[in-house]
Design a protein around this motif. Structure first.
Motif, PDB file in Angstrom:
ATOM      1  N   SER A 131      19.140  35.763  56.778  1.00  0.00           N
ATOM      2  CA  SER A 131      20.127  36.228  57.748  1.00  0.00           C
ATOM      3  C   SER A 131      20.065  35.453  59.061  1.00  0.00           C
ATOM      4  O   SER A 131      20.683  35.841  60.043  1.00  0.00           O
ATOM      5  N   SER A 132      19.256  34.372  59.073  1.00  0.00           N
ATOM      6  CA  SER A 132      19.081  33.501  60.245  1.00  0.00           C
ATOM      7  C   SER A 132      18.267  34.148  61.362  1.00  0.00           C
ATOM      8  O   SER A 132      18.267  33.666  62.499  1.00  0.00           O
ATOM      9  N   LYS A 133      17.565  35.224  61.060  1.00  0.00           N
ATOM     10  CA  LYS A 133      16.671  35.834  62.041  1.00  0.00           C
ATOM     11  C   LYS A 133      15.390  35.002  62.131  1.00  0.00           C
ATOM     12  O   LYS A 133      14.822  34.602  61.119  1.00  0.00           O
ATOM     13  N   THR A 134      14.923  34.764  63.351  1.00  0.00           N
ATOM     14  CA  THR A 134      13.738  33.943  63.586  1.00  0.00           C
ATOM     15  C   THR A 134      12.489  34.807  63.686  1.00  0.00           C
ATOM     16  O   THR A 134      12.484  35.835  64.379  1.00  0.00           O
ATOM     17  N   HIS A 135      11.443  34.415  62.980  1.00  0.00           N
ATOM     18  CA  HIS A 135      10.153  35.101  63.006  1.00  0.00           C
ATOM     19  C   HIS A 135       9.070  34.082  63.367  1.00  0.00           C
ATOM     20  O   HIS A 135       9.164  32.905  63.021  1.00  0.00           O
ATOM     21  N   PHE A 136       8.013  34.567  64.038  1.00  0.00           N
ATOM     22  CA  PHE A 136       6.831  33.751  64.306  1.00  0.00           C
ATOM     23  C   PHE A 136       5.589  34.516  63.860  1.00  0.00           C
ATOM     24  O   PHE A 136       5.524  35.745  64.004  1.00  0.00           O
ATOM     25  N   TYR A 137       4.626  33.770  63.327  1.00  0.00           N
ATOM     26  CA  TYR A 137       3.380  34.355  62.819  1.00  0.00           C
ATOM     27  C   TYR A 137       2.191  33.614  63.411  1.00  0.00           C
ATOM     28  O   TYR A 137       2.260  32.399  63.676  1.00  0.00           O
ATOM     29  N   VAL A 138       1.074  34.344  63.606  1.00  0.00           N
ATOM     30  CA  VAL A 138      -0.179  33.733  64.061  1.00  0.00           C
ATOM     31  C   VAL A 138      -1.303  34.158  63.122  1.00  0.00           C
ATOM     32  O   VAL A 138      -1.247  35.221  62.493  1.00  0.00           O
ATOM     33  N   SER A 139      -2.309  33.297  63.041  1.00  0.00           N
ATOM     34  CA  SER A 139      -3.492  33.625  62.230  1.00  0.00           C
ATOM     35  C   SER A 139      -4.672  32.817  62.726  1.00  0.00           C
ATOM     36  O   SER A 139      -4.505  31.749  63.335  1.00  0.00           O
ATOM     37  N   LYS A 140      -5.860  33.352  62.449  1.00  0.00           N
ATOM     38  CA  LYS A 140      -7.106  32.643  62.732  1.00  0.00           C
ATOM     39  C   LYS A 140      -7.885  32.496  61.436  1.00  0.00           C
ATOM     40  O   LYS A 140      -7.933  33.425  60.616  1.00  0.00           O
ATOM     41  N   GLY A 141      -8.476  31.313  61.265  1.00  0.00           N
ATOM     42  CA  GLY A 141      -9.282  31.085  60.072  1.00  0.00           C
ATOM     43  C   GLY A 141      -8.467  31.269  58.810  1.00  0.00           C
ATOM     44  O   GLY A 141      -7.323  30.830  58.694  1.00  0.00           O
ATOM     45  N   GLY A 142      -9.032  31.976  57.835  1.00  0.00           N
ATOM     46  CA  GLY A 142      -8.351  32.187  56.561  1.00  0.00           C
ATOM     47  C   GLY A 142      -7.634  33.506  56.464  1.00  0.00           C
ATOM     48  O   GLY A 142      -7.238  33.924  55.367  1.00  0.00           O
ATOM     49  N   GLU A 143      -7.442  34.209  57.598  1.00  0.00           N
ATOM     50  CA  GLU A 143      -6.809  35.517  57.544  1.00  0.00           C
ATOM     51  C   GLU A 143      -5.308  35.406  57.287  1.00  0.00           C
ATOM     52  O   GLU A 143      -4.689  34.361  57.493  1.00  0.00           O
ATOM     53  N   GLU A 144      -4.735  36.484  56.863  1.00  0.00           N
ATOM     54  CA  GLU A 144      -3.296  36.546  56.619  1.00  0.00           C
ATOM     55  C   GLU A 144      -2.533  36.465  57.937  1.00  0.00           C
ATOM     56  O   GLU A 144      -2.881  37.131  58.915  1.00  0.00           O
ATOM     57  N   PRO A 145      -1.476  35.651  57.997  1.00  0.00           N
ATOM     58  CA  PRO A 145      -0.686  35.574  59.235  1.00  0.00           C
ATOM     59  C   PRO A 145      -0.057  36.918  59.587  1.00  0.00           C
ATOM     60  O   PRO A 145       0.395  37.669  58.704  1.00  0.00           O
ATOM     61  N   ARG A 146      -0.033  37.212  60.876  1.00  0.00           N
ATOM     62  CA  ARG A 146       0.566  38.448  61.370  1.00  0.00           C
ATOM     63  C   ARG A 146       1.775  38.105  62.229  1.00  0.00           C
ATOM     64  O   ARG A 146       1.751  37.168  63.034  1.00  0.00           O
ATOM     65  N   GLU A 147       2.827  38.887  62.059  1.00  0.00           N
ATOM     66  CA  GLU A 147       4.073  38.565  62.757  1.00  0.00           C
ATOM     67  C   GLU A 147       4.015  38.975  64.228  1.00  0.00           C
ATOM     68  O   GLU A 147       3.497  40.039  64.587  1.00  0.00           O
ATOM     69  N   LEU A 148       4.562  38.114  65.073  1.00  0.00           N
ATOM     70  CA  LEU A 148       4.762  38.426  66.483  1.00  0.00           C
ATOM     71  C   LEU A 148       6.090  39.171  66.590  1.00  0.00           C
ATOM     72  O   LEU A 148       7.162  38.586  66.437  1.00  0.00           O
TER      73      LEU A 148
END
Length: 417
Positions: A131-148
């Motif tokens: 739907s063209s919605k923008t998402h950003f994710y962050v992660s440290k090491g091997g953890e699963e990315p979490r959405e901002l």
């Protein structure tokens, strides 16, 4: 005039269908961890890919489509890199007319390819959904990315409806950046934009690990070009009316030609290999059209001589990305009449009495005209040649008289930079 433009558009569609696929050197990692080198079709995706097209060598004419479930990550030798993750995705609506009062984020679980924006101690990923919605994710090491999370919500206050934006992403960023106070203090000023988030994460990585080399994508900026325009226009005015008072206009065929000139601003959007662009033009549009009418009681010669200042706003799509780029365009024109020097010479004969008139064809005219634009042409680095159809609502001020204007313009734009 009615068939020329569709034929041109059809020709460019046929040319584009035979274009070569753009495969670039890259790699992908299978879910088993095997690294496969080869060539991947680079779509320069606006929305994150759901699969990739791969072939083993540049000479190989056959390719295979690899779905998400087979690719752990992939990238180009000198370009974008993507990694596949199962993540929580906020699918809350962003359009104001779709918002629900006091709604919490709507989260779904999905497997997606995230684009690597910054790689280091703290990783930043980008994701644009269907739907063209923008998402950003962050992660440290091997953890699963979490959405901002960045959410719009609807709020009712008595009889009034308001809208708020909730910067939930700042709380998660503060948590991740807590071991670098100088960078953490910048979180509250960071907007929900890729450039600002990438700069913040890169600064954090440099703070906690000064010797590490962090990867960061090139800034995504479009390309702006200024140009001058010259063109030749063929035009036709037509009228409709249920009143016999306007017979000399309704039953005349008004044709003419002229030249146009103006300034152009062409902005090529980032990604999609620069195929999409927004074009704005400020044009001087002189329109001269003549018509002749004869009946048993009246003869008239009418000349419409009008000068407009027009603002053309269009979206353009180029089919290819080489030096020779066929394109189509669609948009709107807003034309303001600067002068009206129209004249009508009319002679009537009734009951043996002949009268001659030299007057304005219409006592009042509408100064503002709206028009639809359709075009097709070819880009080079310095020039754009285009055939363009403009269909407008003319200048008739009277409710009993409908007017329309059709022009076909052949124009050439020279880009200054």
């Amino acid at each position: 005039m009615k068939t020329t433009l569709p034929l041109i558009i059809l020709l460019f569609l046929c040319v584009s269908a035979f274009g070569q696929a753009k495969f670039e050197k890259g790699y992908y990692i299978t879910v088993e961890g095997d690294s496969i080198q080869g060539y991947i079709k680079n779509e320069d995706w606006n929305r994150n890919p759901e699969n990739i097209e791969f072939k083993s060598s540049s000479e190989n004419n056959s390719s295979q489509m690899l779905p998400l479930k087979q690719v752990q990550r992939f990238g180009f030798e000198d370009g974008d890199k993507y990694e596949t993750f199962a993540v929580d995705v906020d699918v809350s609506p962003t359009n104001l007319n779709e918002l629900v009062t006091n709604a919490s984020p709507t989260i779904v679980r999905d497997t997606v390819m995230l684009r690597v924006l910054v790689k280091g101690t703290l990783n930043l990923f980008g994701y644009t959904d269907k739907s063209s919605k923008t998402h950003f994710y962050v992660s440290k090491g091997g953890e699963e990315p979490r959405e901002l999370l960045y959410q719009r919500v609807k709020r009712n206050n008595n009889d009034k409806v308001g809208y708020l934006t909730l910067d939930l992403y700042k709380g998660l960023l503060s948590y991740y950046l807590s071991d670098c106070e100088s960078v953490q203090s910048r979180v509250q000023k960071v907007e929900f934009k890729q450039s600002q988030l990438a700069a913040l994460v890169a600064a954090y990585n440099a703070c906690v690990n000064p010797g590490a080399v962090a990867t960061e994508p090139e800034k995504e900026i479009g390309k702006l070009k200024l140009g001058v325009i010259g063109g030749f226009t063929a035009l036709n005015y037509s009228f409709k009316s249920g009143s016999s008072s306007f017979n000399n206009l309704v039953n005349s065929d008004f044709n003419g030609q002229g030249v146009t000139a103006g300034l152009a601003v062409n902005y090529t959007l980032p990604r999609a290999h620069g195929k999409w662009a927004i074009a704005n033009e400020l044009m001087l549009k002189p329109y001269v059209a003549k018509g002749h009418y004869e009946s048993s009681t009246e003869t008239s010669d009418t000349e419409f001589k009008l000068l407009y200042l027009g603002l053309n706003s269009m979206v353009r799509y180029a089919f290819t990305t080489g030096a020779f780029r066929p394109f189509v365009s669609v948009g709107l024109a807003n034309n303001l009449m600067l002068s009206d020097n129209s004249r009508q010479q009319r002679e009537t004969s009734r009951y043996g009495t002949v009268r001659q008139y030299d007057e304005k064809p219409l006592d009042e005219v509408r100064k503002y005209e709206q028009a639809i634009l359709l075009g097709a042409g070819v880009f080079t680095d310095k020039y754009a040649a285009e055939a363009r159809l403009e269909k407008g609502n003319g200048f008739s001020f009277y409710t009993a008289l409908e007017s329309s204007k059709t022009t076909l313009t052949l124009q050439l734009t020279y880009f200054l930079r």
